[in-house]
Scaffold this motif. Sequence first.
Motif, PDB file in Angstrom:
ATOM      1  N   LEU A 111      10.805  -0.995 -21.247  1.00 28.81           N
ATOM      2  CA  LEU A 111      10.687  -2.228 -22.030  1.00 28.81           C
ATOM      3  C   LEU A 111       9.899  -3.338 -21.334  1.00 28.81           C
ATOM      4  O   LEU A 111       9.570  -4.340 -21.956  1.00 28.81           O
ATOM      5  N   VAL A 112       9.634  -3.206 -20.037  1.00 25.88           N
ATOM      6  CA  VAL A 112       8.877  -4.245 -19.332  1.00 25.88           C
ATOM      7  C   VAL A 112       7.504  -3.711 -18.914  1.00 25.88           C
ATOM      8  O   VAL A 112       6.461  -4.275 -19.292  1.00 25.88           O
ATOM      9  N   TYR A 113       7.499  -2.601 -18.169  1.00 26.20           N
ATOM     10  CA  TYR A 113       6.235  -2.064 -17.640  1.00 26.20           C
ATOM     11  C   TYR A 113       5.157  -1.861 -18.719  1.00 26.20           C
ATOM     12  O   TYR A 113       4.006  -2.278 -18.520  1.00 26.20           O
ATOM     13  N   GLY A 173      13.322   1.306  -3.029  1.00 28.64           N
ATOM     14  CA  GLY A 173      12.295   2.049  -3.763  1.00 28.64           C
ATOM     15  C   GLY A 173      11.905   1.338  -5.046  1.00 28.64           C
ATOM     16  O   GLY A 173      10.719   1.253  -5.397  1.00 28.64           O
ATOM     17  N   PHE A 174      12.894   0.820  -5.751  1.00 31.42           N
ATOM     18  CA  PHE A 174      12.644   0.099  -7.005  1.00 31.42           C
ATOM     19  C   PHE A 174      11.733  -1.109  -6.739  1.00 31.42           C
ATOM     20  O   PHE A 174      10.758  -1.348  -7.453  1.00 31.42           O
ATOM     21  N   GLY A 175      12.070  -1.858  -5.681  1.00 33.95           N
ATOM     22  CA  GLY A 175      11.275  -3.045  -5.335  1.00 33.95           C
ATOM     23  C   GLY A 175       9.852  -2.673  -4.954  1.00 33.95           C
ATOM     24  O   GLY A 175       8.887  -3.298  -5.418  1.00 33.95           O
ATOM     25  N   VAL A 176       9.699  -1.638  -4.132  1.00 37.33           N
ATOM     26  CA  VAL A 176       8.356  -1.217  -3.700  1.00 37.33           C
ATOM     27  C   VAL A 176       7.551  -0.746  -4.918  1.00 37.33           C
ATOM     28  O   VAL A 176       6.359  -1.073  -5.070  1.00 37.33           O
ATOM     29  N   ASN A 177       8.196   0.005  -5.811  1.00 37.76           N
ATOM     30  CA  ASN A 177       7.509   0.522  -7.004  1.00 37.76           C
ATOM     31  C   ASN A 177       6.987  -0.637  -7.865  1.00 37.76           C
ATOM     32  O   ASN A 177       5.823  -0.641  -8.285  1.00 37.76           O
ATOM     33  N   ILE A 178       7.838  -1.623  -8.098  1.00 37.91           N
ATOM     34  CA  ILE A 178       7.418  -2.744  -8.966  1.00 37.91           C
ATOM     35  C   ILE A 178       6.332  -3.575  -8.289  1.00 37.91           C
ATOM     36  O   ILE A 178       5.331  -3.934  -8.902  1.00 37.91           O
ATOM     37  N   ALA A 180       4.188  -2.556  -5.987  1.00 35.44           N
ATOM     38  CA  ALA A 180       2.935  -1.803  -5.888  1.00 35.44           C
ATOM     39  C   ALA A 180       2.249  -1.687  -7.254  1.00 35.44           C
ATOM     40  O   ALA A 180       1.017  -1.791  -7.356  1.00 35.44           O
ATOM     41  N   ASP A 181       3.036  -1.493  -8.314  1.00 43.78           N
ATOM     42  CA  ASP A 181       2.442  -1.470  -9.661  1.00 43.78           C
ATOM     43  C   ASP A 181       1.824  -2.831  -9.981  1.00 43.78           C
ATOM     44  O   ASP A 181       0.740  -2.903 -10.569  1.00 43.78           O
ATOM     45  N   TYR A 206      -1.872   1.613   4.201  1.00 48.35           N
ATOM     46  CA  TYR A 206      -1.409   2.899   4.760  1.00 48.35           C
ATOM     47  C   TYR A 206      -1.492   4.052   3.774  1.00 48.35           C
ATOM     48  O   TYR A 206      -1.750   5.182   4.162  1.00 48.35           O
ATOM     49  N   VAL A 207      -1.202   3.752   2.496  1.00 49.07           N
ATOM     50  CA  VAL A 207      -1.220   4.843   1.495  1.00 49.07           C
ATOM     51  C   VAL A 207      -1.888   4.407   0.195  1.00 49.07           C
ATOM     52  O   VAL A 207      -1.887   3.229  -0.157  1.00 49.07           O
ATOM     53  N   THR A 208      -2.412   5.406  -0.509  1.00 53.71           N
ATOM     54  CA  THR A 208      -3.073   5.155  -1.790  1.00 53.71           C
ATOM     55  C   THR A 208      -2.065   4.834  -2.890  1.00 53.71           C
ATOM     56  O   THR A 208      -2.345   4.036  -3.774  1.00 53.71           O
ATOM     57  N   CYS A 209      -0.904   5.479  -2.846  1.00 54.64           N
ATOM     58  CA  CYS A 209       0.053   5.343  -3.958  1.00 54.64           C
ATOM     59  C   CYS A 209       1.436   4.859  -3.516  1.00 54.64           C
ATOM     60  O   CYS A 209       2.427   5.596  -3.640  1.00 54.64           O
ATOM     61  N   PRO A 210       1.546   3.604  -3.036  1.00 57.11           N
ATOM     62  CA  PRO A 210       2.889   3.118  -2.684  1.00 57.11           C
ATOM     63  C   PRO A 210       3.808   3.003  -3.895  1.00 57.11           C
ATOM     64  O   PRO A 210       5.036   3.028  -3.745  1.00 57.11           O
ATOM     65  N   ASN A 211       3.225   2.908  -5.100  1.00 57.95           N
ATOM     66  CA  ASN A 211       4.095   2.865  -6.304  1.00 57.95           C
ATOM     67  C   ASN A 211       4.839   4.198  -6.453  1.00 57.95           C
ATOM     68  O   ASN A 211       6.045   4.229  -6.735  1.00 57.95           O
ATOM     69  N   TYR A 212       4.143   5.309  -6.196  1.00 55.13           N
ATOM     70  CA  TYR A 212       4.807   6.616  -6.285  1.00 55.13           C
ATOM     71  C   TYR A 212       5.799   6.791  -5.124  1.00 55.13           C
ATOM     72  O   TYR A 212       6.880   7.341  -5.305  1.00 55.13           O
TER      73      TYR A 212
END
Length: 272
Positions: A111-113, A173-178, A180-181, A206-212
């Motif tokens: 509902l947000v993303y 993980g939730f915080g890093v995902n949001i 990074a997105d 350091y990485v290409t996909c910190p959201n993942y």
Amino acid sequence: MMEDGRIEQGLSQEQQLRDDGSDVVFKIALWGMYLVAALMYFATTRISAPFGRHTRRGWGPSMSAREAWIVMESPALFVTALVYHHGQHHLDVVPHVLLRLFQLHYIHRCLVYPFRIRNDGKVMPILVCSVGFLFNVHNAYLQASWISHYGDYAASWLTSPQFMLGVLLFLLGFGVNIWADSVLLNLRTDGLDKSYKIPRGVLYEYVTCPNYLGEIVEWLGWGVMTNSWAGFAFFLCTLANLAPRAAAHHQWYLKKFSDYPPSRKALIPFVY
Ligand SMILES: NC(=O)c1ccc[n+]([C@@H]2O[C@H](COP(=O)([O-])OP(=O)(O)OC[C@H]3O[C@@H](n4cnc5c(N)ncnc54)[C@H](OP(=O)(O)O)[C@@H]3O)[C@@H](O)[C@H]2O)c1
């Protein structure tokens, strides 16, 4: 007797499932999820799911990417709510806390993303959306049945070190995902901007996909805090889906940008 505060009467998870032999559907869903993880890994290491930068022809009719995200993730809200309330432990405190954390992730994802993405006119194949939808029906049934019916958590589980570690990983993980997105979404000025730029700063160095990476850590935390085969199966599925996609994104950046930072890894700093 409550050994670790999680399962009453000292029953191990395997014993519980054996004793609930009548519930064939749950067992099929549980072990089926491990099969899904294996099939997912087999598929995603060979074919990049055709959405976002990997969109290409030949995958049948498409729909708006924004709507696809909402539809695809919606079972994690409505199936979870339905199944949870039929569980024998649905009024207990630990299942309630677990439900709220699961819903926290999916209220954001569903509902947000979708309303934050800047890709007007971008599409996703209906096939991809349908597969995602079915996966979420399966997983929502599995996680909700476990936490509200098959898992049997004493209230003291909430203060156990394992539960606290799981919650810490989940929220980290939730915080890093949001975060990074958000970095990616802010690279575009508006929905008409379809360009890709090199994301920079903090974990992106350091990485290409910190959201993942954030998403994987989050579901690892879920596995730890639920201490369940169901939770671990979902973690494995997330890993099987996102690790190969991170590798594909990484290769895509290296091809597209000659100045892409060479020391950056795909998913895990210094390792992968
Ligand atoms: N649990 C799971 O198994 C699972 C599976 C899939 C996704 N997810 C989660 O869903 C979210 C989205 O996944 P995704 O695969 O779409 O992520 P993504 O490829 O990293 O894209 C995220 C968003 O940022 C945009 N974007 C990405 N890189 C960009 C760049 N360099 N410049 C400008 N814009 C850029 C994308 O636009 P475009 O769409 O135009 O590329 C998209 O709107 C992530 O948080 C992921 O963890 C979870």
